[in-house]
Scaffold this active site. Structure first.
Site, PDB file in Angstrom:
ATOM      1  N   HIS A 513       4.404   3.016   7.224  1.00  0.00           N
ATOM      2  CA  HIS A 513       3.175   3.472   6.977  1.00  0.00           C
ATOM      3  C   HIS A 513       3.015   5.133   7.854  1.00  0.00           C
ATOM      4  O   HIS A 513       2.284   5.018   8.777  1.00  0.00           O
ATOM      5  CB  HIS A 513       2.030   2.694   7.417  1.00  0.00           C
ATOM      6  CG  HIS A 513       2.182   1.245   6.753  1.00  0.00           C
ATOM      7  ND1 HIS A 513       1.288  -0.020   7.039  1.00  0.00           N
ATOM      8  CD2 HIS A 513       2.859   0.692   5.887  1.00  0.00           C
ATOM      9  CE1 HIS A 513       1.891  -1.010   6.324  1.00  0.00           C
ATOM     10  NE2 HIS A 513       2.524  -0.536   5.557  1.00  0.00           N
TER      11      HIS A 513
HETATM   12  C1  FAD Z   1       9.708  -2.707   3.806  1.00  0.00           C
HETATM   13  C2  FAD Z   1       8.327  -2.005   3.420  1.00  0.00           C
HETATM   14  C3  FAD Z   1       7.156  -2.478   3.342  1.00  0.00           C
HETATM   15  C4  FAD Z   1       6.119  -2.034   2.801  1.00  0.00           C
HETATM   16  N1  FAD Z   1       4.842  -2.864   2.550  1.00  0.00           N
HETATM   17  C5  FAD Z   1       3.944  -2.294   2.153  1.00  0.00           C
HETATM   18  C6  FAD Z   1       2.789  -3.083   1.982  1.00  0.00           C
HETATM   19  O1  FAD Z   1       2.739  -4.261   2.088  1.00  0.00           O
HETATM   20  N2  FAD Z   1       1.568  -2.421   1.494  1.00  0.00           N
HETATM   21  C7  FAD Z   1       1.512  -1.187   1.227  1.00  0.00           C
HETATM   22  O2  FAD Z   1       0.406  -0.700   1.125  1.00  0.00           O
HETATM   23  N3  FAD Z   1       2.599  -0.139   1.536  1.00  0.00           N
HETATM   24  C8  FAD Z   1       3.734  -0.936   1.864  1.00  0.00           C
HETATM   25  N4  FAD Z   1       4.939  -0.016   2.227  1.00  0.00           N
HETATM   26  C9  FAD Z   1       5.006   1.250   1.894  1.00  0.00           C
HETATM   27  C10 FAD Z   1       5.062   1.432   0.330  1.00  0.00           C
HETATM   28  O3  FAD Z   1       6.117   1.236  -0.097  1.00  0.00           O
HETATM   29  C11 FAD Z   1       4.882   3.049   0.269  1.00  0.00           C
HETATM   30  O4  FAD Z   1       3.583   3.474   0.516  1.00  0.00           O
HETATM   31  C12 FAD Z   1       5.129   3.605  -1.226  1.00  0.00           C
HETATM   32  O5  FAD Z   1       6.253   3.275  -1.855  1.00  0.00           O
HETATM   33  C13 FAD Z   1       4.759   5.058  -1.288  1.00  0.00           C
HETATM   34  O6  FAD Z   1       5.289   5.555  -2.690  1.00  0.00           O
HETATM   35  P1  FAD Z   1       5.808   7.169  -2.814  1.00  0.00           P
HETATM   36  O7  FAD Z   1       5.993   7.534  -4.239  1.00  0.00           O
HETATM   37  O8  FAD Z   1       5.129   8.009  -1.764  1.00  0.00           O
HETATM   38  O9  FAD Z   1       7.232   6.921  -2.125  1.00  0.00           O
HETATM   39  P2  FAD Z   1       8.439   6.012  -2.428  1.00  0.00           P
HETATM   40  O10 FAD Z   1       8.068   4.726  -3.393  1.00  0.00           O
HETATM   41  O11 FAD Z   1       9.209   5.563  -1.483  1.00  0.00           O
HETATM   42  O12 FAD Z   1       9.331   7.207  -3.392  1.00  0.00           O
HETATM   43  C14 FAD Z   1       9.794   8.279  -3.150  1.00  0.00           C
HETATM   44  C15 FAD Z   1      11.166   8.498  -3.622  1.00  0.00           C
HETATM   45  O13 FAD Z   1      11.555   9.728  -3.616  1.00  0.00           O
HETATM   46  C16 FAD Z   1      12.855   9.946  -3.403  1.00  0.00           C
HETATM   47  N5  FAD Z   1      13.419  11.084  -2.800  1.00  0.00           N
HETATM   48  C17 FAD Z   1      12.961  11.390  -1.462  1.00  0.00           C
HETATM   49  N6  FAD Z   1      13.667  12.875  -1.253  1.00  0.00           N
HETATM   50  C18 FAD Z   1      13.838  13.257  -2.427  1.00  0.00           C
HETATM   51  C19 FAD Z   1      14.518  14.672  -2.680  1.00  0.00           C
HETATM   52  N7  FAD Z   1      14.558  15.519  -1.717  1.00  0.00           N
HETATM   53  N8  FAD Z   1      15.003  14.707  -3.901  1.00  0.00           N
HETATM   54  C20 FAD Z   1      14.758  13.698  -4.820  1.00  0.00           C
HETATM   55  N9  FAD Z   1      14.390  12.413  -4.660  1.00  0.00           N
HETATM   56  C21 FAD Z   1      13.867  12.205  -3.269  1.00  0.00           C
HETATM   57  C22 FAD Z   1      13.270   8.625  -2.612  1.00  0.00           C
HETATM   58  O14 FAD Z   1      14.629   8.350  -2.800  1.00  0.00           O
HETATM   59  C23 FAD Z   1      12.252   7.669  -3.315  1.00  0.00           C
HETATM   60  O15 FAD Z   1      13.010   6.950  -4.338  1.00  0.00           O
HETATM   61  C24 FAD Z   1       5.996  -0.644   2.569  1.00  0.00           C
HETATM   62  C25 FAD Z   1       7.334   0.008   2.696  1.00  0.00           C
HETATM   63  C26 FAD Z   1       8.338  -0.432   3.174  1.00  0.00           C
HETATM   64  C27 FAD Z   1       9.604   0.280   3.186  1.00  0.00           C
END
Ligand code: FAD
Lengths: 586, 247
Positions: A513
């Site tokens: 987080h």
């Molecule tokens: C183990 C774990 C448990 C979690 N549990 C919870 C929970 O219970 N409740 C909760 O609210 N949240 C939880 N989270 C957090 C939640 O997963 C994230 O808040 C959410 O996935 C964020 O979405 P996002 O789209 O911002 O990033 P993400 O879903 O992580 O997606 C980002 C993507 O961008 C890609 N990327 C990064 N940099 C680049 C680049 N330069 N070029 C191309 N691609 C790139 C990455 O490879 C990734 O696939 C948890 C996270 C983890 C790791």
């Protein structure tokens, strides 16, 4: 030299939770959308099947689904007086790589923030006077009431299991009495509870609290979401958080959006393409597209009318710093915006050991638990306590995976026969209460570019300067004391209280987080994006994710990340596309 | 913003979106369009280790490791210990593979000593660390115990030495004894409780000892049976012995 490709309407950087949601929205609006993901394609039947996903060593301890630190990591120090050193392998948090992002290996604990969380500065100052010295807490520029319909959409997309505590202002018995009013109940009923959460709920009730089933993105029953995508009931296998679900039972981009999105003619996904930077025109006020490098190491320039950063909080901030998108934050002068107000979560635990009760915590799910919210946000009077903010207290039974979960009582040696006996005696008869506390933003906690360390492409790593402050420690101790009182009321043989002491360490896993660094707000001097997550500097760049949080409330982030994403998508569809330009005048 | 405004107008007029016709396509990008990729028989299966003798440890190294893990998790009346359950083989295969090479770790300099909060900062990979620390540890033992090796000490002496390592009282030729101890203990616990395909936890004995049912997939029938003992034996990723033809 990068070769130039034909232009596209929208380029999404990353393809995790936020990008999948936006791709669905923008393709619906008729735009041609391209997502660039640095990792590989992966899906339930081929990559997460229940014949091999229950592998603790491979997935958690060898990080198979997570970001490879060898390609990109960050440097870390507790304060500006230290030299930041690289996080050589993952620990405290687990950023994702690959299609679906962390959405495939999250727990699914899906909360709404409290109405007062969105006005943390004005609310706390009004009630308790001026904020502590150095605290840089801000209002969000968006309110709970504005976000309510978007929370609702995300919860229905995901099929959240739960029980409403406040329907249109009327309190609902059995739900969370402190939550903001919701227009309708959760799409699915709460999950079936195992033994330990029920023991917690009983003790919480006896000690004067109002326990409720925690909202969960693990399905309590089969569910078809508004896109027509089906999820199956959770089987409580206990390989959920840090793992991908083999059973279509945990909401993720793969299980809620991709079956529809991937078939659309106006959507394209390019995998193993890592975005290096956002390209700006010579005024710096408009993005012309992005540059990425493919699996062969070849560079491509992809022109786009709209660029949306969806690369996860930390990576979005890094890309902004590398691209010159927004003025970097300077803690000395307290000026600049990119990197400002980095925050995290502060957690602690109370382990509970029974002589006579088999808790069988190997039966679990990522967000299976009962919680209380009496000590979250400003749900309680903070007068004289010396801190603001709070957190929830919950008993989750996420797993009994034995490498990770083999708690032993206080005073047990870490190895040898005594340790072994303690593990064997307690494994089936324990459970753990966790506290999940807010981290307020502070002037000295921030992100910038590291002066020494580089990634595989030779570009600077992001540097994290972060520590817990007195506010966090006091708050976390307060929560931990309350958790211990409830633990004792469960009438165990003994408990073990693990406080979060001293400075923040990047070593033990805590939560993924990570928040702030590209925060939203009303004022371009103190925020990187406006209330619609639009860059103040370049109007055709929007930045998704928890990097928008001005400080981190006492809940998991993704419910609010999802709501903000839909809120921004609506603003883009209904306002921006009609007349592209700043949606808020600076 | 020309194009977006245009697409938008087309939608409003009810026309289909004009697809941008790519004149140049990225030759080597993995482009996915118009379908959910599906590769039959491409499941990403786990890799079980090859059985047999050590491939990373020399006999002398193996002797120390076998002796050390037998103290970390001893055999006793509760059941077999780390040595009996194959943890030395587990460690051997881990160190011989990508983990041993720190393939996923960031291993670029500059190298500096950090605070505990900054985590691992050694330039040694796990394989290099084990190799170096084992040698240094035996040299240390030899110097204080009349030329003997760790493996030949009485178990009480082995325990005392391990405790000293744990407490940070032994320097292993510039490598922190505590860093080695912490890694060895962590890896030993991993091997003890990981799925048997990786070489430790033979016949799922460690799981049976504590009551973990293993790689099971569906507990729905049991969720509401609060406080009851789960009746089924453990199962691993390759099933369990009773499922094979011999069983
Ligand atoms: C183990 C774990 C448990 C979690 N549990 C919870 C929970 O219970 N409740 C909760 O609210 N949240 C939880 N989270 C957090 C939640 O997963 C994230 O808040 C959410 O996935 C964020 O979405 P996002 O789209 O911002 O990033 P993400 O879903 O992580 O997606 C980002 C993507 O961008 C890609 N990327 C990064 N940099 C680049 C680049 N330069 N070029 C191309 N691609 C790139 C990455 O490879 C990734 O696939 C948890 C996270 C983890 C790791």
């Amino acid at each position: 030299m990068a070769r130039k490709l034909p232009s596209i309407d929208v380029a999404l950087v990353g393809f995790g939770w936020t990008a999948a949601m936006l791709a669905q929205e923008f393709t619906d609006a008729g735009l041609n959308v391209l997502a660039l993901e640095r990792g590989v394609w992966r899906d339930t039947p081929t990559d997460f099947a229940p014949t091999f996903i229950q592998d603790e060593l491979r997935y958690y301890f060898r990080h198979e689904l997570f970001q490879e630190a060898s390609r990109e990591t960050l440097t870390f120090r507790n304060n500006g007086g230290e030299t930041a050193l690289p996080m050589r392998h993952l620990g405290s948090f687990l950023p994702a790589t690959g299609v679906g992002g962390a959405g495939i290996h999250w727990n699914g604990q899906t909360w709404r923030f409290l109405p007062t969380d969105f006005v943390a500065k004005s609310h706390n100052e009004q009630r308790y006077g001026k904020l502590a010295e150095g605290m840089t807490v801000q209002d969000w520029g968006v309110t709970y009431d504005e976000l309510e319909p978007y929370y609702d959409r995300f919860e229905y997309l995901c099929g959240i299991s739960g029980k409403a505590g406040n329907l249109n202002g009327t309190k609902q018995p059995g739900g969370n009495p402190f939550e903001g009013p919701r227009k309708r109940d959760f799409p699915n009923p709460p999950m079936d509870m195992t033994y330990a959460p029920m023991l917690f709920a009983k003790a919480a009730q006896e000690t004067g609290h109002a326990p409720f089933p925690c909202p969960s993105a693990n399905m309590s029953r089969a569910y078809t979401n508004p896109l027509g995508v089906q999820l199956g009931p959770c089987t409580y296998c206990g390989f959920c958080e840090k793992y991908a679900c083999g059973n279509y039972s945990k909401a993720s981009p793969q299980t809620t959006i991709l079956p529809v999105l991937m078939r659309k003619p106006n959507f394209e996904l390019r995998t193993q393409c890592e975005v290096l930077k956002v390209n700006l025109d010579n005024t710096g006020k408009k993005a012309t597209g992005i540059t990425y490098v493919d699996a062969q190491g070849e560079e491509w320039e992809q022109p786009a009318d709209l660029v949306i950063l969806c690369a996860f909080a930390l990576h979005n901030v890094r890309l902004m710093l590398l691209s010159g998108l927004g003025q970097p934050y300077d803690p000395e002068t307290n000026t600049g915006v990119v990197g400002r107000n980095y925050a995290y979560q502060i957690t602690s635990a109370v382990d509970v050991f029974f002589d006579d009760k088999l808790t069988n915590t190997f039966i679990g799910a990522g967000s299976l638990g009962m919680g209380i919210d009496e000590y979250n946000g400003d749900n309680f009077d903070h007068t004289g306590l010396g801190f603001i903010g709070g957190g929830y207290i919950a008993l989750w039974t996420t797993n009994g995976r034995p490498i990770e979960t083999h708690p032993v009582p206080e005073g047990t040696p870490k190895w040898g026969s005594k340790w072994k006996k303690a593990v064997v005696d307690n494994y089936l008869k324990q459970c753990s209460i966790s506290t999940h506390g807010a981290v307020m933003s502070h002037r000295g906690n921030y992100l910038d570019l590291d002066p020494f360390y580089r990634d595989v492409h030779g570009r600077p790593l992001v540097r994290m300067t972060f520590d817990f402050t007195d506010n966090e420690h006091r708050m976390s101790d307060y929560l931990t004391d309350r958790a211990a009182e409830i633990a004792r009321a469960m009438q165990p043989r003994e408990i073990k209280v693990s406080r979060r002491k001293g400075s923040y360490s990047i070593v033990p896993y805590q939560t993924t987080h990570n928040t702030g660094g590209a925060i939203m707000g009303d004022d371009p001097k103190t925020s990187a994006v406006n209330r619609y997550l639009q860059s103040w500097q370049a109007h055709n760049v929007f930045v998704m994710g928890a990097c928008a949080f001005p400080q981190n409330p006492g809940y998991n982030p993704t419910g609010t990340v999802g709501a903000l994403t839909y809120w921004a998508a609506d603003a883009i569809r209904n306002q921006y596309l009609k007349s592209p330009g700043p949606l808020v005048q600076a | 913003m020309e194009k977006i405004a245009l697409s938008r107008r087309q939608i409003l007029a009810g026309g289909a979106a004009a697809a941008v016709v790519a004149t140049e396509r990225p030759a080597s990008a993995h482009s996915i369009k118009g379908e959910v990729p599906w590769a039959p028989s491409q499941a990403d299966a786990p890799h079980a280790i090859d059985p047999g003798g050590y491939i990373f440890f020399t006999p002398q190294e193996a002797a120390l490791i076998e002796a050390a893990v037998a103290r970390l998790i001893p055999a006793d009346d509760l059941g077999p210990g780390a040595k009996e359950l194959g943890v030395p083989t587990f460690l051997d295969r881990q160190l011989a593979g990508e983990y041993g090479r720190a393939e996923r770790w960031y291993m670029l300099g500059p190298w500096r000593q950090g605070s505990d909060n900054q985590g691992y900062q050694s330039r040694l990979t796990p394989a290099q660390l084990y190799r170096y620390a084992i040698k240094q540890l035996d040299a240390h033992v030899s110097s204080i115990k009349d030329g003997r090796r760790f493996a030949n000490l009485a178990t009480e002496d082995q325990d005392a030495l391990l405790s000293d390592l744990e407490a940070g009282k032994v320097d292993l030729g510039g490598v922190s004894g505590k860093a080695f101890f912490d890694l060895l203990l962590q890896n030993t616990i991993e091997g003890f409780f990981a799925d048997p395909i990786y070489g430790g936890n033979r016949n799922m004995e460690a799981w049976r000892m504590i009551g973990f049912p293993g790689a099971r997939y569906d507990y729905r029938d049991f969720v509401a049976k609060h406080g009851e003992r789960f009746p089924l034996p453990p199962v691993g990723l390759q099933g369990r012995p009773a499922w094979s033809s011999k069983g």
